[in-house]
Write an enzyme that holds these catalytic residues in place. Structure first.
Site, short mmCIF file in Angstrom:
data_model
loop_
_atom_site.label_atom_id
_atom_site.label_comp_id
_atom_site.label_asym_id
_atom_site.label_seq_id
_atom_site.Cartn_x
_atom_site.Cartn_y
_atom_site.Cartn_z
N SER A 25 42.96 35.13 42.76
CA SER A 25 43.04 35.32 41.31
C SER A 25 42.98 33.96 40.63
O SER A 25 42.84 32.93 41.27
CB SER A 25 44.35 36.00 40.91
OG SER A 25 45.45 35.20 41.34
N TYR A 58 39.64 37.34 39.08
CA TYR A 58 40.31 38.10 38.02
C TYR A 58 41.48 37.28 37.49
O TYR A 58 42.01 36.41 38.17
CB TYR A 58 40.76 39.48 38.50
CG TYR A 58 41.71 39.45 39.67
CD1 TYR A 58 43.09 39.46 39.48
CD2 TYR A 58 41.23 39.41 40.97
CE1 TYR A 58 43.96 39.42 40.55
CE2 TYR A 58 42.09 39.38 42.05
CZ TYR A 58 43.45 39.38 41.83
OH TYR A 58 44.31 39.34 42.90
#
EC number: 4.1.1.11
Length: 126
Positions: A25, A58
């Site tokens: 992430s 993300y």
């Protein structure tokens, strides 16, 4: 018809952490997520200004006020602490939505100071 448009951008943010052994992430200061409209777990593209790498991951919420940009997991091979990155989120918009469409863009100064916000990029001159 739908168009894929730039929804949000953090321009030239500085990577503060690169953590290989972390679930993948990119942790972003929570205040910047709120200001930019990038949602937690939303797909983002990261463009590394310093080495030319471009990758997808993300967003996750970083501590508010921390000025954090932490590239985590496998993505930590693509950016190191101190690298300048451009983080973008894109979205699909209908023709009706495009009538009032404006992206949210945050521009960073050295040290990840927020220098300004904008919803338009000036025309590039020849």
């Amino acid at each position: 018809m739908h168009a894929i448009m730039l929804k949000a951008k953090l321009h030239r943010a500085e990577v503060t952490h690169a953590v290989l052994d972390y679930e993948g992430s990119c942790a972003i200061d929570g205040e910047w997520l709120d200001l930019s409209g990038i949602r937690e777990y939303e797909q983002i593209q990261i463009y590394n200004v310093d080495n030319g790498e471009r990758f997808t991951t993300y967003a996750i919420r970083g501590e508010e006020g921390s000025r954090m940009i932490s590239v985590n997991g496998a993505a930590a091979h693509k950016a190191k602490v101190g690298d300048r990155v451009i983080i973008c989120a894109y979205a699909h918009y209908s023709e009706a939505e495009l009538v009032n469409f404006k992206p949210r863009m945050l521009y960073m100064a050295p040290g990840n100071e927020l220098s300004r916000a904008s919803n338009a990029i000036p025309v590039q001159l020849a």
